[in-house]
Design a protein around this motif. Structure first.
Motif, PDB file in Angstrom:
ATOM      1  N   HIS A  91      48.951  17.329  52.996  1.00  0.00           N
ATOM      2  CA  HIS A  91      48.724  17.017  54.403  1.00  0.00           C
ATOM      3  C   HIS A  91      49.727  17.739  55.276  1.00  0.00           C
ATOM      4  O   HIS A  91      50.456  17.133  56.036  1.00  0.00           O
ATOM      5  CB  HIS A  91      48.846  15.513  54.650  1.00  0.00           C
ATOM      6  CG  HIS A  91      47.724  14.752  54.049  1.00  0.00           C
ATOM      7  ND1 HIS A  91      46.479  14.712  54.588  1.00  0.00           N
ATOM      8  CD2 HIS A  91      47.669  14.006  52.923  1.00  0.00           C
ATOM      9  CE1 HIS A  91      45.690  13.975  53.851  1.00  0.00           C
ATOM     10  NE2 HIS A  91      46.382  13.531  52.831  1.00  0.00           N
ATOM     11  N   HIS A 113      55.186  20.555  53.496  1.00  0.00           N
ATOM     12  CA  HIS A 113      56.140  19.785  52.712  1.00  0.00           C
ATOM     13  C   HIS A 113      57.319  20.659  52.298  1.00  0.00           C
ATOM     14  O   HIS A 113      57.998  20.377  51.330  1.00  0.00           O
ATOM     15  CB  HIS A 113      55.461  19.197  51.472  1.00  0.00           C
ATOM     16  CG  HIS A 113      54.414  18.200  51.839  1.00  0.00           C
ATOM     17  ND1 HIS A 113      54.730  16.944  52.282  1.00  0.00           N
ATOM     18  CD2 HIS A 113      53.067  18.291  51.858  1.00  0.00           C
ATOM     19  CE1 HIS A 113      53.618  16.292  52.545  1.00  0.00           C
ATOM     20  NE2 HIS A 113      52.593  17.081  52.299  1.00  0.00           N
ATOM     21  N   GLY A 138      61.418  18.494  58.159  1.00  0.00           N
ATOM     22  CA  GLY A 138      62.580  17.750  57.686  1.00  0.00           C
ATOM     23  C   GLY A 138      62.242  16.776  56.591  1.00  0.00           C
ATOM     24  O   GLY A 138      63.067  15.959  56.215  1.00  0.00           O
ATOM     25  N   THR A 139      61.004  16.836  56.068  1.00  0.00           N
ATOM     26  CA  THR A 139      60.670  15.927  54.986  1.00  0.00           C
ATOM     27  C   THR A 139      60.743  16.644  53.647  1.00  0.00           C
ATOM     28  O   THR A 139      60.597  17.853  53.557  1.00  0.00           O
ATOM     29  CB  THR A 139      59.264  15.325  55.154  1.00  0.00           C
ATOM     30  OG1 THR A 139      58.314  16.384  55.053  1.00  0.00           O
ATOM     31  CG2 THR A 139      59.134  14.607  56.466  1.00  0.00           C
ATOM     32  N   GLU A 140      60.942  15.857  52.625  1.00  0.00           N
ATOM     33  CA  GLU A 140      61.052  16.407  51.278  1.00  0.00           C
ATOM     34  C   GLU A 140      60.194  15.553  50.361  1.00  0.00           C
ATOM     35  O   GLU A 140      60.185  14.331  50.477  1.00  0.00           O
ATOM     36  CB  GLU A 140      62.519  16.326  50.828  1.00  0.00           C
ATOM     37  CG  GLU A 140      62.765  16.842  49.441  1.00  0.00           C
ATOM     38  CD  GLU A 140      64.138  16.425  48.906  1.00  0.00           C
ATOM     39  OE1 GLU A 140      64.325  16.528  47.692  1.00  0.00           O
ATOM     40  OE2 GLU A 140      64.991  15.979  49.712  1.00  0.00           O
ATOM     41  N   ARG A 141      59.466  16.238  49.482  1.00  0.00           N
ATOM     42  CA  ARG A 141      58.652  15.480  48.535  1.00  0.00           C
ATOM     43  C   ARG A 141      59.441  15.257  47.249  1.00  0.00           C
ATOM     44  O   ARG A 141      59.974  16.189  46.662  1.00  0.00           O
ATOM     45  CB  ARG A 141      57.361  16.227  48.223  1.00  0.00           C
ATOM     46  CG  ARG A 141      56.469  15.434  47.259  1.00  0.00           C
ATOM     47  CD  ARG A 141      55.215  16.179  46.885  1.00  0.00           C
ATOM     48  NE  ARG A 141      54.297  16.291  48.004  1.00  0.00           N
ATOM     49  CZ  ARG A 141      52.966  16.392  47.850  1.00  0.00           C
ATOM     50  NH1 ARG A 141      52.416  16.383  46.656  1.00  0.00           N
ATOM     51  NH2 ARG A 141      52.201  16.507  48.905  1.00  0.00           N
ATOM     52  N   ILE A 142      59.534  14.008  46.837  1.00  0.00           N
ATOM     53  CA  ILE A 142      60.209  13.677  45.579  1.00  0.00           C
ATOM     54  C   ILE A 142      59.154  13.288  44.554  1.00  0.00           C
ATOM     55  O   ILE A 142      58.356  12.377  44.797  1.00  0.00           O
ATOM     56  CB  ILE A 142      61.192  12.495  45.765  1.00  0.00           C
ATOM     57  CG1 ILE A 142      62.225  12.805  46.850  1.00  0.00           C
ATOM     58  CG2 ILE A 142      61.870  12.140  44.454  1.00  0.00           C
ATOM     59  CD1 ILE A 142      63.148  11.622  47.158  1.00  0.00           C
TER      60      ILE A 142
END
Lengths: 111, 263
Positions: free
Chosen positions: B33, B36, B42-46
Motif C-alpha cells: 500500500h 515502505h 518514515g515508516t519501516e516494515r518489520i
C-alpha cells in the motif's frame, strides 16, 4: 466469539516487535480453518488498539484457503466448505491439513 | 472503493482496486500500500511471522511441565452448555474416589454452581471464574489454567480434569497444557453438530455421546450421531453413555483409568 482475546494476543505480539514505536499497520494471516470471524476481529481490533496504546494501527487480514492431503485417495485438494475438511475428491475424513490453520502476525509497519 | 487519480497527459480514471479484506476468497496478491522504503513516509516494515497463539502455547507447555513434574495426567473436558459435563464429572469422581487422587479445574464464567455440585466427592476443586476484563471469556486459556493450578496441591494428585467453559467454538483453539482432550456431546443437541463445529470435534481424543437414555423420546438414533462424528474425526473413541442412568459409563471410566495410568 473469542476475537477480543485474539486481538489482545495480536497486540502482544506486535508490542514485542514494535517496542515504543508508533504502529501504523499490522498484517495478520488467517487460515480458513481458524474460527475467526473477520468482521468481529476487525471490530474488536478497534477497541483493543486504543486500549493497547496503538490507536492508529490498521489491521490488514490476509486469508489463506485450506488444503488437505487425503490418506484415502492420496490427492491434495483445496477445500471450499467452511464446515468440513473431508476430501473433496472422495469424501474421506481421513485427511491431513496442509494449509488453512495459519494464524500469525506476518509484519508490522512502524514509524 | 476505486482510486481516482490523474495522469500527466490529463487523463483521469479510477482503478478498480478493491481491498475489501473481509471476505473469504484467497488473496494471493501483494499488499503493497505505498512506500515502505522508510524514506518518504518514515515508516519501516518489520517482518514478524509469529504465531498469535505462541504465548498461549508457551504457557500451556509450562502447565504441562508442572503436571508432569508431579506425575499428573491432565484432561481438557469440553462441550456445549447443558450437555452434561458436570453430571459426567460427578459420576466420574464418585467412581474414581479412593482409586485416583483427582483435581478439578472448574471453568465458569461467573458462578460457583458447578463447583458446588462437585464438592464432597473426594476431589480437590479449583474454581476459575472468567468474568474479569471486559465481558467475560468464552473459553479457558493457558494463563488462566496456570492461575488455577495454584489452587491445587499438585504433590498429592494423579489426575487433573479441566472442565472448560460450555462452548463448541473457542475452547477448541486453546491448548491449556492437557495431555488429551475429551468432549461431552449429548443427543439432545442434534446430529449435525460435528459438521457445524468441526474444529472442536476434530480436536478431541474421545467423545462421550451423552443422554442416550433420552433416545426413545427423541427423533434420533445413536448410529447417526456416531457416523457424523466419524465424518470429521475418524480416529476418536466414541462412547455412548447416560451419565444420569450410568449406562455405558464403565467404558468411559476404563478409558479414563488407562489415560490416568499412562506415563
Amino acid at each position: 466469539m473469542h476475537e477480543l482475546s485474539l486481538c489482545r494476543a495480536i497486540a502482544g505480539v506486535v508490542k514485542q516487535h514494535a517496542g515504543d514505536r508508533r504502529v501504523d499497520v499490522v498484517r495478520v494471516q488467517v487460515g480458513a480453518l481458524r474460527q475467526v470471524v473477520p468482521d468481529s476481529l476487525a471490530f474488536c481490533w478497534t477497541i483493543v488498539r486504543d486500549d493497547e496504546d496503538m490507536p492508529g494501527a490498521e489491521l490488514e487480514l490476509e486469508f489463506i484457503s485450506a488444503e488437505v492431503q487425503c490418506h484415502g485417495c492420496g490427492q491434495q485438494s483445496q477445500i471450499e466448505s467452511r464446515f468440513s475438511v473431508a476430501c473433496p475428491q472422495c469424501s474421506s475424513a481421513d485427511v491431513a491439513v496442509v494449509r488453512g490453520e495459519e494464524f500469525l502476525v506476518t509484519s508490522v509497519d512502524v514509524a | 472503493m476505486g482510486r481516482f487519480h490523474r495522469h500527466d497527459d490529463g487523463t483521469a480514471h479510477s482503478h478498480d482496486h478493491d481491498h475489501d479484506h473481509d471476505h473469504d476468497h484467497d488473496h494471493d496478491h501483494d499488499h503493497d500500500h505505498g512506500d515502505h522504503s522508510g524514506y518518504a513516509t518514515g515508516t519501516e516494515r518489520i517482518e514478524v511471522l509469529e504465531a498469535i497463539f505462541a504465548e498461549n502455547d508457551n504457557r500451556a507447555d509450562i502447565n504441562r511441565n508442572a503436571f508432569e513434574a508431579h506425575g499428573i495426567r491432565a484432561l481438557n473436558l469440553m462441550s456445549s452448555p447443558g450437555s452434561g459435563k458436570t453430571t459426567v464429572l460427578a459420576a466420574t469422581l464418585d467412581e474414581l474416589a479412593g482409586e485416583f487422587a483427582v483435581g478439578i479445574i472448574e471453568g465458569d464464567i461467573a458462578t460457583d454452581l458447578d463447583a458446588a455440585k462437585l464438592e464432597g466427592r473426594g476431589a480437590q476443586i479449583s474454581l476459575l471464574n472468567t468474568n474479569n476484563g471486559f465481558g467475560g471469556e468464552c473459553h479457558l486459556d493457558a494463563p488462566m489454567v496456570n492461575r488455577a493450578i495454584g489452587g491445587l496441591d499438585l504433590t498429592t494428585l494423579d489426575l487433573v480434569i479441566v472442565e472448560n467453559i460450555g462452548n463448541l467454538v473457542c475452547p477448541a483453539e486453546f491448548d491449556v497444557g492437557e495431555h488429551a482432550k475429551a468432549m461431552v456431546y449429548s443427543v439432545t443437541e442434534g446430529e449435525d453438530k460435528p459438521l457445524k463445529y468441526p474444529v472442536m470435534f476434530r480436536s478431541v481424543d474421545v467423545v462421550l455421546l451423552n443422554k442416550i437414555d433420552l433416545v426413545p423420546h427423541l427423533d434420533a438414533d445413536v448410529d447417526t450421531y456416531i457416523s457424523r462424528v466419524r465424518e470429521v474425526n475418524p480416529g476418536a473413541r466414541i462412547l455412548p453413555v447416560s451419565a444420569r442412568t450410568g449406562e455405558g459409563m464403565s467404558a468411559w471410566f476404563d478409558w479414563l483409568r488407562d489415560f490416568a495410568r499412562t506415563t
